[in-house]
Design a protein around this motif. Structure first.
Motif, PDB file in Angstrom:
ATOM      1  N   GLN A 142       0.828  -1.204   0.000  1.00 13.57           N
ATOM      2  CA  GLN A 142       0.000   0.000   0.000  1.00 13.57           C
ATOM      3  C   GLN A 142       0.863   1.256   0.000  1.00 13.57           C
ATOM      4  O   GLN A 142       0.599   2.213  -0.731  1.00 13.57           O
ATOM      5  N   LYS A 143       1.915   1.226   0.832  1.00 10.32           N
ATOM      6  CA  LYS A 143       2.808   2.380   0.906  1.00 10.32           C
ATOM      7  C   LYS A 143       3.548   2.576  -0.409  1.00 10.32           C
ATOM      8  O   LYS A 143       3.708   3.699  -0.901  1.00 10.32           O
ATOM      9  N   TYR A 144       3.994   1.474  -0.993  1.00  7.27           N
ATOM     10  CA  TYR A 144       4.744   1.525  -2.259  1.00  7.27           C
ATOM     11  C   TYR A 144       3.889   2.110  -3.370  1.00  7.27           C
ATOM     12  O   TYR A 144       4.288   3.062  -4.049  1.00  7.27           O
ATOM     13  N   TYR A 145       2.687   1.551  -3.552  1.00  6.29           N
ATOM     14  CA  TYR A 145       1.846   2.010  -4.655  1.00  6.29           C
ATOM     15  C   TYR A 145       1.272   3.400  -4.383  1.00  6.29           C
ATOM     16  O   TYR A 145       0.984   4.153  -5.318  1.00  6.29           O
ATOM     17  N   GLY A 146       1.102   3.739  -3.103  1.00  5.05           N
ATOM     18  CA  GLY A 146       0.674   5.093  -2.783  1.00  5.05           C
ATOM     19  C   GLY A 146       1.716   6.117  -3.197  1.00  5.05           C
ATOM     20  O   GLY A 146       1.386   7.182  -3.737  1.00  5.05           O
ATOM     21  N   LYS A 147       2.986   5.795  -2.959  1.00  6.21           N
ATOM     22  CA  LYS A 147       4.058   6.693  -3.373  1.00  6.21           C
ATOM     23  C   LYS A 147       4.141   6.775  -4.899  1.00  6.21           C
ATOM     24  O   LYS A 147       4.336   7.857  -5.467  1.00  6.21           O
ATOM     25  N   GLU A 148       3.979   5.625  -5.561  1.00  5.19           N
ATOM     26  CA  GLU A 148       4.020   5.618  -7.017  1.00  5.19           C
ATOM     27  C   GLU A 148       2.866   6.427  -7.612  1.00  5.19           C
ATOM     28  O   GLU A 148       3.020   7.086  -8.639  1.00  5.19           O
ATOM     29  N   LEU A 149       1.703   6.374  -6.955  1.00  4.55           N
ATOM     30  CA  LEU A 149       0.557   7.153  -7.431  1.00  4.55           C
ATOM     31  C   LEU A 149       0.854   8.646  -7.352  1.00  4.55           C
ATOM     32  O   LEU A 149       0.541   9.407  -8.278  1.00  4.55           O
ATOM     33  N   LYS A 150       1.480   9.060  -6.270  1.00  2.00           N
ATOM     34  CA  LYS A 150       1.826  10.472  -6.103  1.00  2.00           C
ATOM     35  C   LYS A 150       2.813  10.918  -7.175  1.00  2.00           C
ATOM     36  O   LYS A 150       2.655  11.989  -7.781  1.00  2.00           O
ATOM     37  N   ILE A 151       3.829  10.096  -7.439  1.00  2.00           N
ATOM     38  CA  ILE A 151       4.814  10.440  -8.463  1.00  2.00           C
ATOM     39  C   ILE A 151       4.162  10.473  -9.840  1.00  2.00           C
ATOM     40  O   ILE A 151       4.419  11.369 -10.657  1.00  2.00           O
ATOM     41  N   ALA A 152       3.290   9.486 -10.112  1.00  2.00           N
ATOM     42  CA  ALA A 152       2.621   9.426 -11.419  1.00  2.00           C
ATOM     43  C   ALA A 152       1.752  10.661 -11.638  1.00  2.00           C
ATOM     44  O   ALA A 152       1.694  11.203 -12.747  1.00  2.00           O
ATOM     45  N   LYS A 153       1.075  11.133 -10.599  1.00  2.00           N
ATOM     46  CA  LYS A 153       0.260  12.340 -10.715  1.00  2.00           C
ATOM     47  C   LYS A 153       1.122  13.556 -11.051  1.00  2.00           C
ATOM     48  O   LYS A 153       0.745  14.383 -11.875  1.00  2.00           O
ATOM     49  N   SER A 154       2.278  13.641 -10.406  1.00  2.00           N
ATOM     50  CA  SER A 154       3.171  14.766 -10.669  1.00  2.00           C
ATOM     51  C   SER A 154       3.691  14.726 -12.103  1.00  2.00           C
ATOM     52  O   SER A 154       3.743  15.756 -12.793  1.00  2.00           O
ATOM     53  N   LEU A 155       4.069  13.535 -12.573  1.00  2.00           N
ATOM     54  CA  LEU A 155       4.574  13.411 -13.934  1.00  2.00           C
ATOM     55  C   LEU A 155       3.472  13.654 -14.964  1.00  2.00           C
ATOM     56  O   LEU A 155       3.721  14.223 -16.030  1.00  2.00           O
ATOM     57  N   ALA A 156       2.261  13.225 -14.643  1.00  2.00           N
ATOM     58  CA  ALA A 156       1.138  13.501 -15.535  1.00  2.00           C
ATOM     59  C   ALA A 156       0.875  15.005 -15.617  1.00  2.00           C
ATOM     60  O   ALA A 156       0.530  15.526 -16.688  1.00  2.00           O
ATOM     61  N   LEU A 157       1.046  15.706 -14.501  1.00  2.00           N
ATOM     62  CA  LEU A 157       0.908  17.171 -14.507  1.00  2.00           C
ATOM     63  C   LEU A 157       1.960  17.806 -15.414  1.00  2.00           C
ATOM     64  O   LEU A 157       1.656  18.724 -16.191  1.00  2.00           O
ATOM     65  N   ILE A 158       3.190  17.311 -15.342  1.00  2.00           N
ATOM     66  CA  ILE A 158       4.258  17.824 -16.196  1.00  2.00           C
ATOM     67  C   ILE A 158       3.928  17.572 -17.657  1.00  2.00           C
ATOM     68  O   ILE A 158       4.139  18.438 -18.524  1.00  2.00           O
ATOM     69  N   LEU A 159       3.400  16.378 -17.955  1.00  2.00           N
ATOM     70  CA  LEU A 159       3.003  16.058 -19.326  1.00  2.00           C
ATOM     71  C   LEU A 159       1.890  16.992 -19.801  1.00  2.00           C
ATOM     72  O   LEU A 159       1.924  17.496 -20.934  1.00  2.00           O
ATOM     73  N   PHE A 160       0.914  17.246 -18.930  1.00  2.00           N
ATOM     74  CA  PHE A 160      -0.191  18.145 -19.279  1.00  2.00           C
ATOM     75  C   PHE A 160       0.321  19.554 -19.556  1.00  2.00           C
ATOM     76  O   PHE A 160      -0.084  20.194 -20.537  1.00  2.00           O
TER      77      PHE A 160
END
Length: 245
Positions: A142-160
């Protein structure tokens, strides 16, 4: 030579974003084998490949796909003699066929669409893992994928932000090619150009403020190469955050 560097740097940004998207996908798709698949050697090869492709794409106008022939024809048609006088402006030198058909339709739009699909799959995989019923002793995934979700959101923002900043200028290029007689307000062109420059200024801020690993790396580069002081050791990827079988 004046016009091509911006093409090289833009292409390197797009390919770097694509490489990061693939890296995030592998991290959530094969978390247990990630470090054996994504080795430093392979990462270095990927980075080098991105830059080589960027130079090939960005320097293509130097190899002949430019407006020189059109300028020479116009020069002769006007009855002028001698070498044509070329005004060193981007649209005067760089062919719009190159910018639209090759640069935009091949090397900008498909990578952006591919990144959108990759991040949609990343969010799907992370949500799927987070929604699984896990026992009280299985907190690490849960902790691992929660951190990955946060990073993915940030990278998706950069892509946007990248798409928002660069698509208007490419749309103007399409209008220039497909509708030469169409009026393009100068103020809108300047705004589109300003957005492309603003994106380059925004990226380091977004990376540094939203993604810890980038922030730590920036500080390490700053301390090692500018302040000449070694950065404090940081455990960027603790093994206990890797998901269990």
């Amino acid at each position: 030579m004046v016009a091509c560097p911006v093409l090289i740097l833009t292409q390197s940004s797009i390919l770097a974003l694509l490489a990061i998207a693939v890296d995030r996908y592998l991290r959530v798709k094969i978390p247990l084998r990630y470090k054996t698949v994504v080795t430093p050697r392979r990462a270095a090869v990927a980075i080098a490949g991105c830059w080589i492709l960027s130079f090939v794409v960005g320097l293509t106008p130097m190899f002949g796909w430019n407006n020189l022939n059109a300028v020479e024809r116009a020069w002769v048609a006007n009855g002028s003699v001698g070498e044509p006088v070329i005004k060193c402006e981007f649209e005067k030198v760089i062919s719009m066929e190159y910018m639209v058909y090759f640069n935009f339709f091949v090397w900008v739009l498909p990578p952006l669409l591919l990144m959108v699909l990759i991040y949609l799959e990343v969010f799907y995989l992370i949500r799927k893992q987070l929604n699984k019923k896990v026992s009280a002793s299985s907190g690490d995934p849960q902790k691992y994928y929660g951190k990955e979700l946060k990073i993915a959101k940030s990278l998706a923002l950069i892509l946007f932000l990248f798409a928002l900043s660069w698509l208007p200028l490419h749309i103007f290029n399409c209008i220039t090619l497909f509708c030469p007689s169409c009026h393009k307000p100068t103020i809108l062109i300047y705004i589109a150009i300003f957005l492309t420059h603003g994106n380059s200024a925004m990226n380091p801020i977004v990376y540094a403020f939203r993604i810890q690993k980038f922030r730590v790396t920036f500080l390490k580069i700053w301390n090692n190469h500018f302040r000449c002081q070694p950065a404090p050791a940081v455990d960027e990827d603790p093994p206990e955050e890797r998901p269990d079988d």
